[in-house]
Design a protein around this motif. Structure first.
Motif, PDB file in Angstrom:
ATOM      1  N   SER A 178      23.199  47.705  10.016  1.00 40.25           N
ATOM      2  CA  SER A 178      23.021  47.784   8.696  1.00 40.25           C
ATOM      3  C   SER A 178      22.184  48.779   8.023  1.00 40.25           C
ATOM      4  O   SER A 178      22.429  49.410   7.090  1.00 40.25           O
ATOM      5  N   LEU A 179      21.302  49.162   8.858  1.00 41.55           N
ATOM      6  CA  LEU A 179      20.470  50.475   8.449  1.00 41.55           C
ATOM      7  C   LEU A 179      21.221  51.682   8.287  1.00 41.55           C
ATOM      8  O   LEU A 179      21.264  52.392   7.567  1.00 41.55           O
TER       9      LEU A 179
ATOM     10  N   ALA B 221      19.597  46.626   5.248  1.00 40.38           N
ATOM     11  CA  ALA B 221      19.778  47.503   4.049  1.00 40.38           C
ATOM     12  C   ALA B 221      18.835  47.576   2.978  1.00 40.38           C
ATOM     13  O   ALA B 221      18.888  48.599   2.479  1.00 40.38           O
TER      14      ALA B 221
ATOM     15  N   LEU C 235      32.259  48.933  10.891  1.00 41.15           N
ATOM     16  CA  LEU C 235      31.326  48.603  10.023  1.00 41.15           C
ATOM     17  C   LEU C 235      31.154  47.069  10.519  1.00 41.15           C
ATOM     18  O   LEU C 235      31.782  46.027   9.678  1.00 41.15           O
ATOM     19  N   ALA C 236      30.574  46.888  11.670  1.00 39.38           N
ATOM     20  CA  ALA C 236      30.641  45.588  12.309  1.00 39.38           C
ATOM     21  C   ALA C 236      29.561  45.666  13.634  1.00 39.38           C
ATOM     22  O   ALA C 236      29.468  46.729  13.751  1.00 39.38           O
ATOM     23  N   PHE C 237      29.179  44.405  14.245  1.00 41.60           N
ATOM     24  CA  PHE C 237      28.488  44.592  15.306  1.00 41.60           C
ATOM     25  C   PHE C 237      28.829  43.250  16.151  1.00 41.60           C
ATOM     26  O   PHE C 237      29.123  42.069  15.425  1.00 41.60           O
ATOM     27  N   HIS C 238      29.032  43.481  17.390  1.00 44.28           N
ATOM     28  CA  HIS C 238      29.558  42.286  18.264  1.00 44.28           C
ATOM     29  C   HIS C 238      28.668  42.716  19.565  1.00 44.28           C
ATOM     30  O   HIS C 238      29.447  43.017  20.449  1.00 44.28           O
TER      31      HIS C 238
ATOM     32  N   TRP D 213      24.484  51.707   7.785  1.00 48.64           N
ATOM     33  CA  TRP D 213      25.185  51.414   6.675  1.00 48.64           C
ATOM     34  C   TRP D 213      24.559  51.996   5.440  1.00 48.64           C
ATOM     35  O   TRP D 213      25.161  52.712   4.468  1.00 48.64           O
ATOM     36  N   ALA D 214      23.433  51.461   5.281  1.00 50.32           N
ATOM     37  CA  ALA D 214      22.698  51.918   3.896  1.00 50.32           C
ATOM     38  C   ALA D 214      22.273  53.330   3.841  1.00 50.32           C
ATOM     39  O   ALA D 214      22.245  54.102   2.952  1.00 50.32           O
TER      40      ALA D 214
ATOM     41  N   VAL E 178      20.244  41.863   8.858  1.00 47.06           N
ATOM     42  CA  VAL E 178      21.207  42.670   8.035  1.00 47.06           C
ATOM     43  C   VAL E 178      20.568  43.228   6.615  1.00 47.06           C
ATOM     44  O   VAL E 178      20.593  44.405   6.453  1.00 47.06           O
ATOM     45  N   ILE E 179      19.915  41.998   5.992  1.00 40.57           N
ATOM     46  CA  ILE E 179      19.133  42.298   4.881  1.00 40.57           C
ATOM     47  C   ILE E 179      17.974  43.107   5.101  1.00 40.57           C
ATOM     48  O   ILE E 179      17.784  44.119   4.261  1.00 40.57           O
TER      49      ILE E 179
ATOM     50  N   HIS F 112      30.689  36.441  11.984  1.00 39.21           N
ATOM     51  CA  HIS F 112      29.658  37.025  11.112  1.00 39.21           C
ATOM     52  C   HIS F 112      29.314  38.528  11.324  1.00 39.21           C
ATOM     53  O   HIS F 112      29.524  39.127  10.234  1.00 39.21           O
ATOM     54  N   GLY F 113      29.303  38.890  12.645  1.00 44.60           N
ATOM     55  CA  GLY F 113      28.895  40.266  12.786  1.00 44.60           C
ATOM     56  C   GLY F 113      29.990  41.162  12.306  1.00 44.60           C
ATOM     57  O   GLY F 113      29.835  42.294  12.241  1.00 44.60           O
ATOM     58  N   GLU F 114      31.263  40.551  12.475  1.00 44.10           N
ATOM     59  CA  GLU F 114      32.340  41.188  12.293  1.00 44.10           C
ATOM     60  C   GLU F 114      32.780  41.601  10.663  1.00 44.10           C
ATOM     61  O   GLU F 114      33.274  42.249  10.326  1.00 44.10           O
TER      62      GLU F 114
ATOM     63  N   LEU G 148      22.875  41.818  -4.604  1.00 45.20           N
ATOM     64  CA  LEU G 148      23.869  41.503  -3.543  1.00 45.20           C
ATOM     65  C   LEU G 148      23.311  40.447  -2.789  1.00 45.20           C
ATOM     66  O   LEU G 148      22.172  40.394  -2.410  1.00 45.20           O
TER      67      LEU G 148
ATOM     68  N   LEU H  15      30.853  46.079  -3.349  1.00 41.09           N
ATOM     69  CA  LEU H  15      30.165  47.193  -3.879  1.00 41.09           C
ATOM     70  C   LEU H  15      31.244  48.040  -4.375  1.00 41.09           C
ATOM     71  O   LEU H  15      31.239  48.484  -5.665  1.00 41.09           O
TER      72      LEU H  15
ATOM     73  N   GLU I 191      27.027  51.669  -5.763  1.00 37.79           N
ATOM     74  CA  GLU I 191      26.409  52.136  -4.524  1.00 37.79           C
ATOM     75  C   GLU I 191      25.343  51.057  -4.163  1.00 37.79           C
ATOM     76  O   GLU I 191      24.676  50.498  -5.219  1.00 37.79           O
ATOM     77  N   LEU I 192      24.935  50.813  -3.024  1.00 40.11           N
ATOM     78  CA  LEU I 192      23.964  50.093  -2.502  1.00 40.11           C
ATOM     79  C   LEU I 192      22.720  50.223  -3.383  1.00 40.11           C
ATOM     80  O   LEU I 192      22.002  49.346  -3.874  1.00 40.11           O
TER      81      LEU I 192
ATOM     82  N   ILE J 106      30.457  40.415   7.819  1.00 39.32           N
ATOM     83  CA  ILE J 106      29.409  40.520   6.784  1.00 39.32           C
ATOM     84  C   ILE J 106      29.297  41.751   6.225  1.00 39.32           C
ATOM     85  O   ILE J 106      29.227  41.977   5.032  1.00 39.32           O
ATOM     86  N   LEU J 107      29.077  42.750   6.769  1.00 35.14           N
ATOM     87  CA  LEU J 107      28.963  44.375   6.241  1.00 35.14           C
ATOM     88  C   LEU J 107      30.108  44.699   5.460  1.00 35.14           C
ATOM     89  O   LEU J 107      29.907  45.371   4.603  1.00 35.14           O
ATOM     90  N   VAL J 108      31.352  44.298   6.010  1.00 34.74           N
ATOM     91  CA  VAL J 108      32.372  44.682   5.375  1.00 34.74           C
ATOM     92  C   VAL J 108      32.478  44.001   4.240  1.00 34.74           C
ATOM     93  O   VAL J 108      33.151  44.551   3.130  1.00 34.74           O
TER      94      VAL J 108
ATOM     95  N   ALA K  49      22.307  43.948  14.359  1.00 35.64           N
ATOM     96  CA  ALA K  49      22.443  43.675  13.008  1.00 35.64           C
ATOM     97  C   ALA K  49      21.627  44.561  12.087  1.00 35.64           C
ATOM     98  O   ALA K  49      22.274  45.298  11.111  1.00 35.64           O
ATOM     99  N   LEU K  50      20.444  44.554  12.554  1.00 32.63           N
ATOM    100  CA  LEU K  50      19.702  45.570  11.952  1.00 32.63           C
ATOM    101  C   LEU K  50      19.896  47.010  11.820  1.00 32.63           C
ATOM    102  O   LEU K  50      19.888  47.675  10.881  1.00 32.63           O
TER     103      LEU K  50
ATOM    104  N   MET L  93      30.080  42.861   2.204  1.00 29.46           N
ATOM    105  CA  MET L  93      29.254  43.772   1.383  1.00 29.46           C
ATOM    106  C   MET L  93      29.793  44.749   0.700  1.00 29.46           C
ATOM    107  O   MET L  93      29.705  45.346  -0.365  1.00 29.46           O
ATOM    108  N   GLN L  94      30.249  45.718   1.690  1.00 29.57           N
ATOM    109  CA  GLN L  94      30.751  47.125   1.463  1.00 29.57           C
ATOM    110  C   GLN L  94      31.932  46.855   0.163  1.00 29.57           C
ATOM    111  O   GLN L  94      32.069  47.587  -0.654  1.00 29.57           O
TER     112      GLN L  94
END
Lengths: 341, 228
Positions: free
Chosen positions: A97-98, B82, A325-328, A100-101, B78-79, B35-37, B5, B47, B53-54, B39-41, A93-94, B43-44
């Motif tokens: 997400s990183l 980001a 854009l996912a993690f599993h 992505w940022a 995730v937070i 959730h992993g599938e 966000l 935005l 932009e983030l 959450i980032l989508v 997750a980290l 958020m994106q």
């Protein structure tokens, strides 16, 4: 390409930065061994709780150690399995997400592929193809490595992994957790001639392993000897030595057989047990006698680390593979499912 | 103009919300183990829809717990990633507070008892009152305990909210007695309420850097393994 690698599959938090031209730029590992020691084994929830505290500070540290601005990272690799699912989720997750940022690609790395490719970080690095022996607390596998992602499992443990057998046997001998390295230390002072333990599955063809019988053999030997022994410390040291001799001998016999059967000349060893000194000495001699060569990662990269994840991730990212854009992450993940590069 | 966000993955729901001044956009889905599938989508997408932009944001916020241990660690991680990547401050918000805030948003109740099932025959429990700013305030420390032993709130007129009221509703109602006016077990944690609470926290200067964004589990006894 400069890749940040994150490893959180079990009880070690590892972070590193690998550059395909400049090599390894920085790496750091934080071990949770003391947290789990009082429980005599890894407690998954405690492992996850610690990863979530330690991973980001380690990332900041390796960036500082490498003297790099955050913007200079071109990709993020994270261990996506196999391992403890809760622990894998933290790094995945980290890391995802990183990336992505930072607006850079991300890649989930197979933990065992990381171990398998770790010797390639070193100089001289072995050329493909080679045979790899992966020996750790969780795995004992012989793999024919044709190229990155082109793996053929030649044999594996049918029960306990070699490192697991070391740890369990250490426990039988009353050694503190994690017992494997302690057992090896005790074996140093042991007499190799006093006991002879079996070499499991070496008297028949094939490249599979079985180590669970050795711990039973240890227990029986210990009980029998302690009943008559006047020097129990001496007896334990001698038993530790006999156990280590048996495991090392078994691994050497199977590796030699694997080289003969595949026609390969190069053997690489990786995973925590490959740091065992006696194993290295005996393997080097046996493989040299066959006209072959042995390769190892430096001892620090035998156990779990971020460098191997950064390296393996870099190879896959260079080949254009990326994560959506996912993690599993996956607790189980057969290495044969990996795509070739 | 404040832009935050917020995300939540602390239980079966997965959500993200973008607050720009007073307006909130939210993505929400009941999605166990996905959730992993998602959450980032989510958020994106938020935005993109806002044309942001983030790094244009003022802060990130997340439901820091209590909840599923793994779920809370997903949003935390995730937070962390980001916030570190975009160099943003983080505002951790209690999932119980967000559940209480959601009940005020929907029904206007001002005295709220938020409960989540904590398994092992226990509940996560928080007691909130809505202040003049229309935001919930914690009356006393959140706790994890058996439902028959939750601390009853002071005075009358309390409304129960949260999935804990579904599983332990009878025991909790019995414990609170006549001070309880009703209970809504369907009120769950939503990112929109996290965003709202986070905006006030950020304005008050209460935020943390990414490394200090860590879960609040409430339950710290996590192993029954005997210490060797």
């Amino acid at each position: 390409m400069r890749v940040l690698g994150i490893e959180t599959s079990c009880d070690e938090t590892g972070v590193a930065i690998y550059d395909d031209r400049a090599g390894l730029l920085a790496h750091a590992v934080y071990s949770q061994v003391e947290i789990h020691a009082e429980y005599g084994g890894v407690v998954p929830e405690l492992a996850s709780r610690d990863h979530v505290r330690k991973t980001l500070p380690l990332i900041r540290q390796v960036l500082e150690d490498a003297g790099l601005a955050r913007a200079s990272i071109d990709g993020v690799a994270f261990t996506a399995g196999p391992g403890l699912i809760g622990a894998l989720l933290v790094g995945s997750a980290l890391g995802r997400s990183l990336a992505w940022a930072w607006k850079v690609p991300a890649i989930g790395v197979h933990h065992m592929e990381g171990h398998l490719l770790a010797p390639l970080i070193e100089t001289p690095a072995p050329e493909f193809p080679f045979v790899a022996l992966l020996v750790s607390g969780g795995h004992t596998q012989l793999v024919d490595v044709i190229g990155i992602g082109r793996y053929r499992i030649l044999g594996e443990s049918l029960d306990d992994a070699a490192g697991e057998a070391f740890d369990k046997t250490a426990k039988i001998l009353g050694l503190p957790y994690p017992g494997g390295p302690e057992l090896a230390r005790l074996a140093e002072s042991g007499d190799p001639k006093r006991f002879r333990f079996p070499r499991p599955m070496t008297d028949r063809p094939g490249l599979d392993f079985s180590f669970s019988g050795l711990k039973t053999f240890t227990l029986n030997t210990l009980n029998k000897e302690l009943a008559v022994s006047e020097d129990s410390q001496r007896t334990k040291a001698d038993i530790a030595r006999a156990f280590e001799e048996a495991v090392v001998d078994t691994l050497v016999i199977k590796c030699r057989r694997a080289l003969r059967e595949t026609g390969r000349r190069r053997l690489i060893l990786a995973g925590g047990v490959s740091a065992n000194r006696r194993l290295r000495e005996r393997m080097d001699a046996a493989i040299a006698a066959e006209g072959g060569e042995t390769y190892y990662p430096r001892p620090m990269f035998c156990t779990d680390n971020g460098a191997m994840i950064a390296f393996a991730g870099c190879q896959r990212l260079l080949a254009g593979q990326t994560e959506p854009l996912a993690f599993h992450p996956r607790a189980r993940w057969p290495m044969g499912e990996l795509p070739p590069v | 103009m404040m832009k935050i966000l917020a995300i939540d993955t602390s239980n079966e729901a997965c959500s993200a919300a973008l607050l720009v001044n007073q307006a909130v956009d939210q993505q929400f889905e009941i999605a166990p183990r996905r959730h992993g599938e998602l959450i980032l989508v989510m958020m994106q997408r938020l935005l993109e829809q806002a044309g942001l932009e983030l790094r244009d944001l003022d802060a990130l916020a997340f439901g820091c717990g209590p909840g599923s241990f793994t779920g809370v660690r997903i949003s935390t991680s995730v937070i962390q990633g980001a916030a570190f990547g975009a160099e943003l401050p983080v505002v951790p918000i209690s999932t119980l507070a967000a559940i209480a805030q959601g009940q005020f948003r929907r029904e206007g109740h001002r005295r709220l008892l938020a409960a989540l099932d904590a398994r092992m025959d226990e509940v996560y429990w928080g007691c909130y009152e809505v202040g003049e700013d229309n935001l919930v305030e914690l009356c006393r420390a959140e706790e994890v305990c058996p439902p028959e032993r939750v601390e009853p709130p002071p005075g009358p007129g309390w409304q129960g909210v949260g999935p804990g009221w579904g599983i332990h509703g009878d025991v909790l109602a019995n414990r609170i007695g006549s001070a309880l006016e009703g209970a809504n077990p369907n009120g769950v944690c939503e990112s929109r309420d996290i965003a709202l609470l986070a905006a006030a926290e950020l304005a008050a200067g209460r935020w943390v850097p990414a490394e200090q964004a860590i879960p609040v589990y409430l339950r710290d006894q996590v192993t029954r393994v005997a210490k060797a």
